[in-house]
Design an enzyme around this catalytic site. Sequence first.
Site, PDB file in Angstrom:
ATOM      1  N   ALA A 242      40.716  42.727  48.864  1.00  0.00           N
ATOM      2  CA  ALA A 242      41.296  43.547  47.798  1.00  0.00           C
ATOM      3  C   ALA A 242      42.359  42.883  46.927  1.00  0.00           C
ATOM      4  CB  ALA A 242      41.866  44.831  48.393  1.00  0.00           C
ATOM      5  N   GLY A 245      44.538  43.451  43.730  1.00  0.00           N
ATOM      6  CA  GLY A 245      44.456  44.895  43.607  1.00  0.00           C
ATOM      7  C   GLY A 245      43.893  45.429  42.324  1.00  0.00           C
ATOM      8  N   LYS A 247      40.808  45.765  41.183  1.00  0.00           N
ATOM      9  CA  LYS A 247      39.681  46.684  41.382  1.00  0.00           C
ATOM     10  C   LYS A 247      40.067  47.832  42.306  1.00  0.00           C
ATOM     11  CE  LYS A 247      36.517  42.824  40.807  1.00  0.00           C
ATOM     12  NZ  LYS A 247      37.593  41.805  40.883  1.00  0.00           N
ATOM     13  N   GLU A 259      43.174  42.987  53.155  1.00  0.00           N
ATOM     14  CA  GLU A 259      43.556  41.643  52.714  1.00  0.00           C
ATOM     15  C   GLU A 259      43.942  40.806  53.930  1.00  0.00           C
ATOM     16  OE1 GLU A 259      44.328  38.164  51.284  1.00  0.00           O
ATOM     17  OE2 GLU A 259      43.355  39.723  50.074  1.00  0.00           O
ATOM     18  N   ASP A 286      41.606  40.627  58.996  1.00  0.00           N
ATOM     19  CA  ASP A 286      40.416  39.838  58.706  1.00  0.00           C
ATOM     20  C   ASP A 286      39.261  40.804  58.491  1.00  0.00           C
ATOM     21  OD1 ASP A 286      38.109  38.259  58.787  1.00  0.00           O
ATOM     22  OD2 ASP A 286      38.907  36.924  60.332  1.00  0.00           O
ATOM     23  N   ASP A 303      34.050  42.332  46.998  1.00  0.00           N
ATOM     24  CA  ASP A 303      34.393  41.404  45.911  1.00  0.00           C
ATOM     25  C   ASP A 303      34.756  40.095  46.590  1.00  0.00           C
ATOM     26  OD1 ASP A 303      34.902  40.676  43.202  1.00  0.00           O
ATOM     27  OD2 ASP A 303      37.046  40.833  43.628  1.00  0.00           O
ATOM     28  N   CYS A 351      32.855  36.351  41.241  1.00  0.00           N
ATOM     29  CA  CYS A 351      33.184  35.817  39.917  1.00  0.00           C
ATOM     30  C   CYS A 351      32.662  34.394  39.783  1.00  0.00           C
ATOM     31  CB  CYS A 351      34.686  35.881  39.660  1.00  0.00           C
ATOM     32  SG  CYS A 351      35.695  34.998  40.876  1.00  0.00           S
TER      33      CYS A 351
END
Length: 407
Positions: A242, A245, A247, A259, A286, A303, A351
């Site tokens: 995450a 933050g 998204k 995270e 994790d 993501d 990405c």
Amino acid sequence: MTARQAAYQVVLRVFEDDAYADRVLRSAAKDLDSRDHALAQRLAFGTVQRARTLDHAIDKLGKRPVRKLDPPVRAALRLGAYQLGYTDVPLHAAVNETVELVRSARLERAVPFTNAVMRRLSEGIAPLLAALPEDNPHAAALRHSYPDWVAELWWEELGPEGALALMRAQNEPPERVVRLNRRKPGQLQGRPDPDLPDALHVDRIDEDALRAGLIWPQSRGSQLAGVVVGSQPGERTLDLCAAPGGKATQLAGDVVAVELHAGRARELEENCRLLGADNVTVVNADATKLPAELTGFDRVLVDAPCSGLGVLAARPDLRWRSRPLPELQAELLRVAAERVQPGGTIVYSVCTLNPEENEAIVDASGLAIEPLVEEWPQFRHPRRPEFLLTQPHLHGTAGFFIARLRT
């Protein structure tokens, strides 16, 4: 600290200490006014991006291999060569400031050499750069300053014309877009985006609005991934990776934001507070070893960490440290399938512009694909229309692969 001194610190530390360009700039340029900060960023990021091409020019015209130079001299010459080759900085300013950087590093013995190299660069770098070919992947990688493997990948995937357009696009400054925070409405200047409801194109980032939590800097590609999740009030959504933050704070309903790194988890919590996203609960863990009770979610966003080949314009040093992460991505998608309720939705986004990390991961997962092309035809994947793919050279935003899946 001047703008050039700040840029010099960035270049030196990125290549000698493996530091991150944005973090060094944040520290080195913290006392500069907005104009000098912008100059420092342009010089630093441009030099880091173009380092391979600049080193080639210094090798050819400087008559001494870059790798054998003292690190402060190497950093100063890279910065000076960038100004001569890629900016409209006056020649005398680029030469004199580069020499002064070496002198301030207490390398007086290297000052005559630096001055001589900069004089030769001032006369020869423009024709040298103009003559570099781009008719094959290796030549294009040198001309546009990319690792060979990236040029080869894009050459095969997009063809010569597409690969060259993508290389050029990611050497330009990224789009300046913010996401409006609907939790804290305010009056903001900018141009609304026709495709994304909260995206606003701006001439500059309004620092006051940012500090007030009215906006969040976020590319349209990134915002699209958050929108595709489609979370609704009353639902539970798990965001497996995450931080920072962007998204997670787009999502409605109850959100659990995971995270791994403690520092980034604290930063994520601070960003959620800033944006008023009190529906987000941060878990420092994790993602591949989550507590058993974190299950039965309506939606999961993966993501995933990746090679980042879609965000090289915004992260100049990433091209030199980038590597594909297909094993981790496959494992995170497996975790998502375990933690979502039967029939729930999983959104996989990365990405990057690398089929090995994009469609290959989805195909290997065995999950059912929910086509996205009817909702977002303008961002359809060119070969796999069931997926979305934003491309910097076509869409003017960061490159994101997005798939929506069901168990």
